[in-house]
Write a protein that holds these residues in place. Structure first.
Motif, short mmCIF file in Angstrom:
data_model
loop_
_atom_site.label_atom_id
_atom_site.label_comp_id
_atom_site.label_asym_id
_atom_site.label_seq_id
_atom_site.Cartn_x
_atom_site.Cartn_y
_atom_site.Cartn_z
N THR A 3 -143.03 75.06 -46.13
CA THR A 3 -142.73 76.43 -46.54
C THR A 3 -143.98 77.29 -46.49
OG1 THR A 3 -141.02 75.56 -48.01
CG2 THR A 3 -141.70 77.84 -48.36
N ALA A 4 -145.11 76.72 -46.92
CA ALA A 4 -146.38 77.46 -46.89
C ALA A 4 -146.78 77.79 -45.45
CB ALA A 4 -147.48 76.63 -47.57
N ILE A 5 -146.60 76.82 -44.55
CA ILE A 5 -146.93 77.04 -43.13
C ILE A 5 -146.05 78.15 -42.55
CG2 ILE A 5 -146.85 75.99 -40.82
CD1 ILE A 5 -147.65 73.33 -42.20
N GLU A 6 -144.76 78.11 -42.89
CA GLU A 6 -143.83 79.14 -42.41
C GLU A 6 -144.22 80.51 -42.94
OE1 GLU A 6 -139.03 80.22 -42.53
OE2 GLU A 6 -139.75 78.31 -43.33
N LEU A 7 -144.61 80.57 -44.19
CA LEU A 7 -145.01 81.84 -44.81
C LEU A 7 -146.26 82.39 -44.15
CD1 LEU A 7 -144.51 83.92 -47.07
CD2 LEU A 7 -145.96 82.52 -48.55
N LYS A 8 -147.23 81.53 -43.85
CA LYS A 8 -148.47 81.97 -43.23
C LYS A 8 -148.25 82.45 -41.80
CE LYS A 8 -152.23 79.71 -43.55
NZ LYS A 8 -153.19 78.58 -43.46
N SER A 9 -147.40 81.74 -41.06
CA SER A 9 -147.21 82.06 -39.65
C SER A 9 -146.26 83.24 -39.43
CB SER A 9 -146.67 80.83 -38.90
OG SER A 9 -145.41 80.42 -39.43
N LYS A 10 -145.25 83.37 -40.30
CA LYS A 10 -144.23 84.40 -40.09
C LYS A 10 -144.26 85.52 -41.13
CE LYS A 10 -141.06 81.13 -37.86
NZ LYS A 10 -139.71 80.52 -37.90
N GLY A 11 -145.00 85.30 -42.22
CA GLY A 11 -145.07 86.31 -43.26
C GLY A 11 -143.87 86.33 -44.19
N ALA A 12 -142.91 85.45 -43.95
CA ALA A 12 -141.71 85.37 -44.80
C ALA A 12 -141.11 83.97 -44.64
CB ALA A 12 -140.69 86.42 -44.40
N VAL A 13 -140.25 83.61 -45.56
CA VAL A 13 -139.60 82.29 -45.53
C VAL A 13 -138.09 82.49 -45.53
CG1 VAL A 13 -139.28 80.10 -46.72
CG2 VAL A 13 -141.52 81.19 -46.72
N LYS A 14 -137.45 81.92 -44.55
CA LYS A 14 -136.00 82.02 -44.45
C LYS A 14 -135.34 81.03 -45.41
CE LYS A 14 -132.25 81.89 -41.06
NZ LYS A 14 -131.91 81.62 -39.64
N ALA A 15 -134.37 81.51 -46.18
CA ALA A 15 -133.65 80.63 -47.11
C ALA A 15 -132.89 79.57 -46.32
CB ALA A 15 -132.69 81.45 -47.96
N LYS A 16 -132.87 78.35 -46.88
CA LYS A 16 -132.21 77.23 -46.20
C LYS A 16 -131.20 76.57 -47.14
CE LYS A 16 -136.32 76.21 -43.42
NZ LYS A 16 -137.36 75.21 -43.11
N LYS A 17 -130.12 76.13 -46.54
CA LYS A 17 -129.10 75.42 -47.33
C LYS A 17 -129.24 73.92 -47.08
CE LYS A 17 -124.19 75.24 -48.44
NZ LYS A 17 -122.85 75.82 -48.23
N PHE A 18 -129.23 73.16 -48.17
CA PHE A 18 -129.28 71.70 -48.09
C PHE A 18 -127.96 71.16 -48.64
CE2 PHE A 18 -133.62 73.13 -48.20
CZ PHE A 18 -134.29 72.29 -47.30
N SER A 19 -127.31 70.35 -47.86
CA SER A 19 -125.96 69.90 -48.24
C SER A 19 -125.97 68.85 -49.34
CB SER A 19 -125.23 69.33 -47.01
OG SER A 19 -125.96 68.24 -46.46
N SER A 20 -127.08 68.11 -49.46
CA SER A 20 -127.12 67.07 -50.49
C SER A 20 -128.55 66.87 -51.00
CB SER A 20 -126.59 65.74 -49.93
OG SER A 20 -126.62 64.73 -50.92
N VAL A 21 -128.77 67.28 -52.23
CA VAL A 21 -130.05 67.04 -52.91
C VAL A 21 -129.74 66.57 -54.32
CG1 VAL A 21 -131.17 68.88 -51.59
CG2 VAL A 21 -130.28 69.37 -53.86
N THR A 22 -130.77 66.08 -54.98
CA THR A 22 -130.63 65.67 -56.39
C THR A 22 -131.60 66.49 -57.22
OG1 THR A 22 -129.93 63.43 -55.84
CG2 THR A 22 -130.84 63.78 -58.03
N VAL A 23 -131.06 67.10 -58.27
CA VAL A 23 -131.86 67.98 -59.14
C VAL A 23 -131.99 67.33 -60.51
CG1 VAL A 23 -132.06 70.27 -60.18
CG2 VAL A 23 -131.01 70.00 -57.91
N MET A 24 -133.21 67.36 -61.04
CA MET A 24 -133.46 66.78 -62.35
C MET A 24 -134.10 67.80 -63.29
SD MET A 24 -136.15 65.41 -64.39
CE MET A 24 -137.33 64.30 -63.68
N PHE A 25 -133.59 67.84 -64.53
CA PHE A 25 -134.20 68.62 -65.59
C PHE A 25 -134.67 67.67 -66.68
CE2 PHE A 25 -131.88 72.04 -63.59
CZ PHE A 25 -132.62 73.18 -63.85
N ALA A 26 -135.92 67.84 -67.13
CA ALA A 26 -136.45 67.06 -68.25
C ALA A 26 -136.92 68.04 -69.31
CB ALA A 26 -137.60 66.17 -67.79
#
Length: 290
Positions: free
Chosen positions: A95-118
């Motif tokens: 994401t950092a590389i994309e931001l540096k090269s393009k000046g913005a980051v395109k939102a991406k959809k991930f079909s399956s991730v795991t989210v944790m809250f502690a």
């Protein structure tokens, strides 16, 4: 005869005088030439010395300029490395590389991730007995260790919200074992908390952990003070799993259970009423299956 002899003598005398005059003139000319040669040599020596001095001054100046430019380059590179490291502390590398090269980051959809809250149990109550400095240092100590565990399992820390630690697996790189890695990381976090409790006589925090799996949208928020964040119902349910958990327990949703039940021993808790979601199946994860 005598006049002739006198005339011859005068001529000889005049000749000798003329010859001596020529010799004197020649010696004078020679002296002048030697003097001119000497002056010429002095001029050449002085000119050479001046040229050498100018070249030395120019060389020293160029060398100092070279060292100054090199020093500036090193300082600029050092600052670039600092800024890049700072950016990498805020954003995932890709994401950092994309931001540096393009000046913005395109939102991406991930079909399956795991989210944790502690979340620390009774944080507000116990924090009243700590000074602001001790509170920040104490929470920072635990969160820093959580960060190390995230790196160990290739999971992505998303953010901290007060005393709540949020992370995800399966992004920015898609993976198939994100749920299992998150469970393993959660157990290691709880083991760390238990270890601190055993080794310290003073008060130690207890932790509730909630986990859910599903699709999310990920991207960078804002144009200043960039923050990598994730959105979607998967995130909201993970937060609800944490709220419904018990101290020292890992509470997971049905979605996560279906991904990890073959590897981990789980206890079914039944359907529990979740705010804004209704009744939802929940499970406590007890450990790895033997």
């Amino acid at each position: 005869g005598i006049d002739r002899v006198k005339e011859m003598a005068n001529l000889r005398t005049e000749y000798e005088i003329a010859e001596k005059q020529v010799q004197v003139d020649l010696m004078a000319k020679k002296a002048q030439i030697e003097e001119l040669k000497k002056k010429r040599q002095q001029y050449i020596s002085l000119t050479s010395a001046l040229v050498i001095a100018l070249l030395a001054i120019l060389t020293i100046g160029l060398y100092r300029r070279f060292r100054h430019i090199k020093k500036l380059d090193l300082l600029i590179k050092a600052e670039q490395i600092k800024s890049e490291n700072l950016l990498l502390n805020i954003l995932p590398r890709e994401t950092a590389i994309e931001l540096k090269s393009k000046g913005a980051v395109k939102a991406k959809k991930f079909s399956s991730v795991t989210v944790m809250f502690a979340d620390f149990v009774s944080f507000t109550k116990h924090s009243e007995h700590l000074s602001p400095e001790d509170l920040v240092q104490n929470v920072g100590f635990y969160f820093s260790r959580f960060d190390e565990i995230m790196d160990k399992y290739d999971l992505e820390k998303i953010k901290t919200i007060g005393d709540c630690y949020m992370c995800a697996g399966g992004l920015p790189f898609v993976s198939q074992d994100h749920a299992s890695k998150m469970i393993l990381a959660s157990f290691e976090i709880l083991e760390f908390m238990d270890s601190e409790k055993r080794n310290k006589n003073e008060f130690c925090w207890e932790l509730r952990i909630g986990i859910n799996s599903g699709p999310v949208v990920a991207g960078v928020v804002g144009n200043k003070k960039f923050a990598y964040d994730i959105w979607g119902d998967t995130v909201n349910i993970a937060a609800r799993m944490q709220t419904a958990s018990d101290p020292g327990k890992i509470n997971i949703s049905e979605n996560t259970y279906q991904l990890i039940h073959h590897q981990f021993d789980c206890s079914y808790r039944g359907e529990i009423d979740v705010k804004n979601k209704g009744m939802m199946k929940m499970y406590f994860v007890n450990g790895i299956k033997k």
